[in-house]
Design a protein around this motif. Structure first.
Motif: not given
Length: 396
Positions: A53-54, A87-91, A246-256, A260-264
């Motif tokens: 996912v990352l 959020f929907l995309d990440v889930v 621009q939409l690609q930029v916004i949807m890339s926020l799933g990286i956050v 966090i999951y990978v690091l933690c």
């Protein structure tokens, strides 16, 4: 000479970036699956490590860096309004990769093809868009033939009944989530968010589909109006409209959340999640750790190109969300053939069978019919002298 029908004229009017995006979207759909299978053979594909996912979001983020203008002109209120979609995309991604673990690739592939059905349902329920009979036939063909192609892998599935049921539920949830993602992205880029006009209707058509609830209420409903208001960005003109990048930029926020999951979690438990599975893999013993990380880099690159292609096709036309989903089915057929060519010698489950060949051919023909079926049937009706006004279709 005969003039081209409305369907063919519509296809020819699509910009070159659509065809380029479609090519890379389909090609990298295949490479994504082959690289994911290689990671699986290397023992590094446990969904709990979160790296798949990352990799998707890292690639998508890198792909968005090609347009500095998109970053400079993006408005925070627009980002805030689309965050639920992120959020929907990440889930949905988490559900998909977990489904692969629980139910196996065969069953997951079959269930995931329901994405085309969910896309058609959501686009009608939320935004009042309809499909023609020929397009519905194409969708049914894609779904059925992918199921046939995956039949042998389903039979070889060794998951328990409980795991299989959970996997099926998660695969269906992922399909529904991505379908809703596609439909809303299509609305944002093609209609509500871009300030473009409503549907173009065939000059011979007696069916008028209203999507914005402004010019008549024949096909509108409170739910359609509510969805339109929720995702309308109130853009005024081309300078303010939401662009693909621009939409690609916004949807890339799933990286956050992924990072966090990978690091933690992944990093502290890397021994159990990555190191031990790789050391226990027979396939990995023939390669170094450098090879593993090289595959991850290629996986990131492939996903970045795949997602960039997606954002450049999902906004082209009023039913591009369904078209995108149909191409997901085509990619599944390509994967069955590609995997057989690359992995048959070391994974007998990947070898070609009669079902896979017939299924791949059937999917390809169904995709072609989805694209040109309306033009073919209209031409046939005209030759037979039928009343074309009664059977006309949207010029999409």
């Amino acid at each position: 000479p005969c003039a081209p029908g409305p369907k063919m004229s519509s296809l020819r009017s699509l910009p070159i970036k659509f065809w380029i995006g479609l090519f890379f979207f389909d090609a990298t759909g295949l490479s994504n699956s082959l690289l994911a299978n290689e990671l699986d053979l290397l023992g590094a594909s446990d969904p709990l490590n979160g790296l798949q996912v990352l990799a998707l979001y890292v690639g998508q983020f890198i792909g968005s860096l090609g347009s500095i203008h998109a970053w400079r002109t993006l408005k925070w209120k627009t980002v805030r309004k689309i965050l639920p979609l992120v959020f929907l995309d990440v889930v949905s991604n988490i559900a998909y990769w977990t489904a692969l673990l629980k139910a196996g690739s065969g069953i997951t592939t079959v269930v995931y093809t329901s994405i085309v059905v969910f896309s058609a349902i959501f686009q009608y329920v939320l935004f009042g868009k309809t499909l023609t009979v020929s397009q519905l036939v194409g969708i049914a063909g894609v779904t059925g033939f992918v199921g046939l192609a995956a039949a042998s892998q389903v039979q070889n599935n060794k998951s328990s009944a409980g795991q299989m049921l959970l996997g099926v539920i998660l695969a269906a949830a992922a399909a529904a989530g991505f379908a809703l993602d596609f439909v809303i992205a299509n609305y944002l880029l093609d209609l509500g968010g871009s300030g473009r006009n409503s549907e173009t209707v065939d000059e011979n058509s007696v069916i008028v589909v209203n999507l914005d609830g402004k010019d008549g209420e024949a096909k509108s409903s409170p739910l359609v109006q509510t969805a339109g208001e929720r995702y309308s960005l109130n853009s005024q003109g081309d300078d303010d409209r939401l662009t693909e990048t621009q939409l690609q930029v916004i949807m890339s926020l799933g990286i956050v959340p992924s990072l966090i999951y990978v690091l933690c979690y992944t990093v502290p438990f890397r021994e159990e999640l990555i190191i031990q599975p790789v050391n226990n893999s027979e396939h990995a013993k023939a390669y170094s750790w450098g090879y593993l990380w090289m595959i991850y880099v290629f996986f990131i690159m492939s996903n970045g190109i795949h997602q960039t292609g997606y954002f450049h096709i999902v906004g082209e036309g009023p039913i591009a969300a369904v078209t995108t989903s149909v191409n997901k089915g085509l990619q599944s057929a390509m994967v069955f053939l590609g995997s057989a060519f690359v992995y048959c010698k070391i994974q007998h489950s990947q070898c070609l069978t009669v079902e896979k060949v017939v299924g791949a051919i059937g999917v390809s023909l169904s995709v072609v019919w989805y694209a040109v079926g309306d033009m073919v049937t209209k031409s046939a009706r005209e030759k037979l002298g039928w009343d074309t006004a009664r059977y006309s279709n949207l010029d999409d």
